[in-house]
Write a protein that holds these residues in place. Structure first.
Motif, PDB file in Angstrom:
ATOM      1  N   ILE A 111       0.838  -1.203   0.000  1.00 41.76           N
ATOM      2  CA  ILE A 111       0.000   0.000   0.000  1.00 41.76           C
ATOM      3  C   ILE A 111       0.869   1.248   0.000  1.00 41.76           C
ATOM      4  O   ILE A 111       0.599   2.199  -0.727  1.00 41.76           O
ATOM      5  CB  ILE A 111      -0.968  -0.016   1.197  1.00 41.76           C
ATOM      6  CG1 ILE A 111      -2.031  -1.090   0.972  1.00 41.76           C
ATOM      7  CG2 ILE A 111      -1.602   1.354   1.417  1.00 41.76           C
ATOM      8  CD1 ILE A 111      -2.878  -1.391   2.186  1.00 41.76           C
ATOM      9  N   GLU A 112       1.929   1.207   0.786  1.00 40.17           N
ATOM     10  CA  GLU A 112       2.867   2.331   0.808  1.00 40.17           C
ATOM     11  C   GLU A 112       3.476   2.543  -0.576  1.00 40.17           C
ATOM     12  O   GLU A 112       3.582   3.671  -1.066  1.00 40.17           O
ATOM     13  CB  GLU A 112       3.960   2.065   1.841  1.00 40.17           C
ATOM     14  CG  GLU A 112       4.835   3.255   2.137  1.00 40.17           C
ATOM     15  CD  GLU A 112       5.817   2.965   3.257  1.00 40.17           C
ATOM     16  OE1 GLU A 112       7.016   3.237   3.057  1.00 40.17           O
ATOM     17  OE2 GLU A 112       5.389   2.468   4.311  1.00 40.17           O
ATOM     18  N   ALA A 113       3.857   1.452  -1.237  1.00 43.76           N
ATOM     19  CA  ALA A 113       4.437   1.543  -2.579  1.00 43.76           C
ATOM     20  C   ALA A 113       3.405   2.056  -3.580  1.00 43.76           C
ATOM     21  O   ALA A 113       3.724   2.914  -4.431  1.00 43.76           O
ATOM     22  CB  ALA A 113       4.974   0.185  -3.023  1.00 43.76           C
ATOM     23  N   LEU A 114       2.166   1.558  -3.497  1.00 46.78           N
ATOM     24  CA  LEU A 114       1.110   2.033  -4.406  1.00 46.78           C
ATOM     25  C   LEU A 114       0.861   3.529  -4.229  1.00 46.78           C
ATOM     26  O   LEU A 114       0.701   4.258  -5.202  1.00 46.78           O
ATOM     27  CB  LEU A 114      -0.192   1.262  -4.159  1.00 46.78           C
ATOM     28  CG  LEU A 114      -0.272  -0.140  -4.731  1.00 46.78           C
ATOM     29  CD1 LEU A 114      -1.522  -0.845  -4.211  1.00 46.78           C
ATOM     30  CD2 LEU A 114      -0.278  -0.104  -6.247  1.00 46.78           C
ATOM     31  N   ASN A 115       0.827   3.967  -2.986  1.00 49.87           N
ATOM     32  CA  ASN A 115       0.579   5.385  -2.709  1.00 49.87           C
ATOM     33  C   ASN A 115       1.711   6.279  -3.183  1.00 49.87           C
ATOM     34  O   ASN A 115       1.494   7.462  -3.465  1.00 49.87           O
ATOM     35  CB  ASN A 115       0.317   5.603  -1.214  1.00 49.87           C
ATOM     36  CG  ASN A 115      -1.028   5.082  -0.786  1.00 49.87           C
ATOM     37  OD1 ASN A 115      -1.945   4.952  -1.590  1.00 49.87           O
ATOM     38  ND2 ASN A 115      -1.157   4.760   0.495  1.00 49.87           N
ATOM     39  N   SER A 116       2.919   5.719  -3.291  1.00 52.91           N
ATOM     40  CA  SER A 116       4.053   6.520  -3.751  1.00 52.91           C
ATOM     41  C   SER A 116       4.252   6.411  -5.259  1.00 52.91           C
ATOM     42  O   SER A 116       5.144   7.031  -5.815  1.00 52.91           O
ATOM     43  CB  SER A 116       5.328   6.091  -3.028  1.00 52.91           C
ATOM     44  OG  SER A 116       5.725   4.811  -3.457  1.00 52.91           O
ATOM     45  N   GLY A 117       3.409   5.592  -5.919  1.00 47.35           N
ATOM     46  CA  GLY A 117       3.503   5.453  -7.372  1.00 47.35           C
ATOM     47  C   GLY A 117       4.521   4.432  -7.839  1.00 47.35           C
ATOM     48  O   GLY A 117       4.773   4.313  -9.038  1.00 47.35           O
ATOM     49  N   GLN A 118       5.102   3.679  -6.928  1.00 46.67           N
ATOM     50  CA  GLN A 118       6.087   2.665  -7.300  1.00 46.67           C
ATOM     51  C   GLN A 118       5.372   1.446  -7.899  1.00 46.67           C
ATOM     52  O   GLN A 118       4.248   1.134  -7.534  1.00 46.67           O
ATOM     53  CB  GLN A 118       6.874   2.206  -6.072  1.00 46.67           C
ATOM     54  CG  GLN A 118       7.718   3.280  -5.435  1.00 46.67           C
ATOM     55  CD  GLN A 118       8.394   2.755  -4.168  1.00 46.67           C
ATOM     56  OE1 GLN A 118       8.521   1.557  -3.975  1.00 46.67           O
ATOM     57  NE2 GLN A 118       8.817   3.668  -3.309  1.00 46.67           N
ATOM     58  N   PRO A 119       6.027   0.750  -8.831  1.00 43.71           N
ATOM     59  CA  PRO A 119       5.440  -0.477  -9.359  1.00 43.71           C
ATOM     60  C   PRO A 119       5.386  -1.536  -8.255  1.00 43.71           C
ATOM     61  O   PRO A 119       6.241  -1.580  -7.381  1.00 43.71           O
ATOM     62  CB  PRO A 119       6.385  -0.891 -10.485  1.00 43.71           C
ATOM     63  CG  PRO A 119       7.652  -0.183 -10.208  1.00 43.71           C
ATOM     64  CD  PRO A 119       7.315   1.058  -9.427  1.00 43.71           C
ATOM     65  N   THR A 120       4.361  -2.391  -8.290  1.00 40.63           N
ATOM     66  CA  THR A 120       4.190  -3.412  -7.252  1.00 40.63           C
ATOM     67  C   THR A 120       3.960  -4.791  -7.874  1.00 40.63           C
ATOM     68  O   THR A 120       2.850  -5.328  -7.821  1.00 40.63           O
ATOM     69  CB  THR A 120       3.006  -3.050  -6.335  1.00 40.63           C
ATOM     70  OG1 THR A 120       1.862  -2.820  -7.159  1.00 40.63           O
ATOM     71  CG2 THR A 120       3.276  -1.816  -5.516  1.00 40.63           C
ATOM     72  N   PRO A 121       5.003  -5.381  -8.447  1.00 39.53           N
ATOM     73  CA  PRO A 121       4.846  -6.701  -9.060  1.00 39.53           C
ATOM     74  C   PRO A 121       4.534  -7.798  -8.037  1.00 39.53           C
ATOM     75  O   PRO A 121       4.036  -8.857  -8.394  1.00 39.53           O
ATOM     76  CB  PRO A 121       6.193  -6.952  -9.730  1.00 39.53           C
ATOM     77  CG  PRO A 121       7.147  -6.081  -9.008  1.00 39.53           C
ATOM     78  CD  PRO A 121       6.361  -4.884  -8.551  1.00 39.53           C
ATOM     79  N   GLU A 122       4.792  -7.532  -6.749  1.00 38.95           N
ATOM     80  CA  GLU A 122       4.545  -8.529  -5.705  1.00 38.95           C
ATOM     81  C   GLU A 122       3.078  -8.636  -5.337  1.00 38.95           C
ATOM     82  O   GLU A 122       2.675  -9.532  -4.611  1.00 38.95           O
ATOM     83  CB  GLU A 122       5.338  -8.190  -4.436  1.00 38.95           C
ATOM     84  CG  GLU A 122       6.821  -8.035  -4.639  1.00 38.95           C
ATOM     85  CD  GLU A 122       7.200  -6.593  -4.984  1.00 38.95           C
ATOM     86  OE1 GLU A 122       6.306  -5.742  -5.126  1.00 38.95           O
ATOM     87  OE2 GLU A 122       8.393  -6.331  -5.127  1.00 38.95           O
ATOM     88  N   LEU A 123       2.249  -7.740  -5.850  1.00 41.82           N
ATOM     89  CA  LEU A 123       0.849  -7.694  -5.449  1.00 41.82           C
ATOM     90  C   LEU A 123       0.140  -9.028  -5.673  1.00 41.82           C
ATOM     91  O   LEU A 123      -0.571  -9.520  -4.802  1.00 41.82           O
ATOM     92  CB  LEU A 123       0.123  -6.567  -6.174  1.00 41.82           C
ATOM     93  CG  LEU A 123      -1.320  -6.311  -5.773  1.00 41.82           C
ATOM     94  CD1 LEU A 123      -1.433  -6.023  -4.288  1.00 41.82           C
ATOM     95  CD2 LEU A 123      -1.908  -5.167  -6.577  1.00 41.82           C
ATOM     96  N   ARG A 124       0.334  -9.641  -6.820  1.00 43.42           N
ATOM     97  CA  ARG A 124      -0.326 -10.914  -7.110  1.00 43.42           C
ATOM     98  C   ARG A 124       0.093 -11.991  -6.101  1.00 43.42           C
ATOM     99  O   ARG A 124      -0.741 -12.738  -5.598  1.00 43.42           O
ATOM    100  CB  ARG A 124      -0.027 -11.394  -8.526  1.00 43.42           C
ATOM    101  CG  ARG A 124      -0.714 -12.720  -8.858  1.00 43.42           C
ATOM    102  CD  ARG A 124      -0.462 -13.177 -10.280  1.00 43.42           C
ATOM    103  NE  ARG A 124      -0.949 -12.257 -11.283  1.00 43.42           N
ATOM    104  CZ  ARG A 124      -2.203 -12.183 -11.708  1.00 43.42           C
ATOM    105  NH1 ARG A 124      -3.103 -12.978 -11.188  1.00 43.42           N
ATOM    106  NH2 ARG A 124      -2.556 -11.333 -12.645  1.00 43.42           N
ATOM    107  N   ALA A 125       1.371 -12.045  -5.778  1.00 43.09           N
ATOM    108  CA  ALA A 125       1.857 -13.050  -4.822  1.00 43.09           C
ATOM    109  C   ALA A 125       1.239 -12.836  -3.443  1.00 43.09           C
ATOM    110  O   ALA A 125       0.847 -13.792  -2.773  1.00 43.09           O
ATOM    111  CB  ALA A 125       3.376 -13.003  -4.736  1.00 43.09           C
TER     112      ALA A 125
END
Length: 80
Positions: A40-54
């Motif tokens: 959530i922190e990464a999403l809010n900062s605009g960073q890509p989050t490839p780990e989301l599915r895992a």
């Protein structure tokens, strides 16, 4: 002696397995919670989050384990 003094309660083996399953599921949910906070922190900062599915797959597995353990307790069936 501890049982007689009510300092220790004997738990049948099938109950121990059920309790162990709940403890395992709780640990998994705690880890997932930490991962979600980071995502959530990464999403809010605009960073890509490839780990989301895992992480979402981990959540699904953990919830299924909790449901299985809860069903086991409600139905008085041992966890396999």
């Amino acid at each position: 002696m501890a049982v007689a003094q009510q300092k220790l309660t004997l738990v049948p083996l099938d109950r121990r397995r059920q309790l162990a399953e709940f403890v395992t599921a709780r640990v998994a949910l705690d880890r997932i919670s930490d991962n979600l906070d980071q995502l959530i922190e990464a999403l809010n900062s605009g960073q890509p989050t490839p780990e989301l599915r895992a992480v979402l797959e981990q959540i699904t597995r953990a919830v299924q384990r909790v449901e299985t353990a809860a069903d086991s307790v409600l139905n008085r069936n041992p966890v396999e």
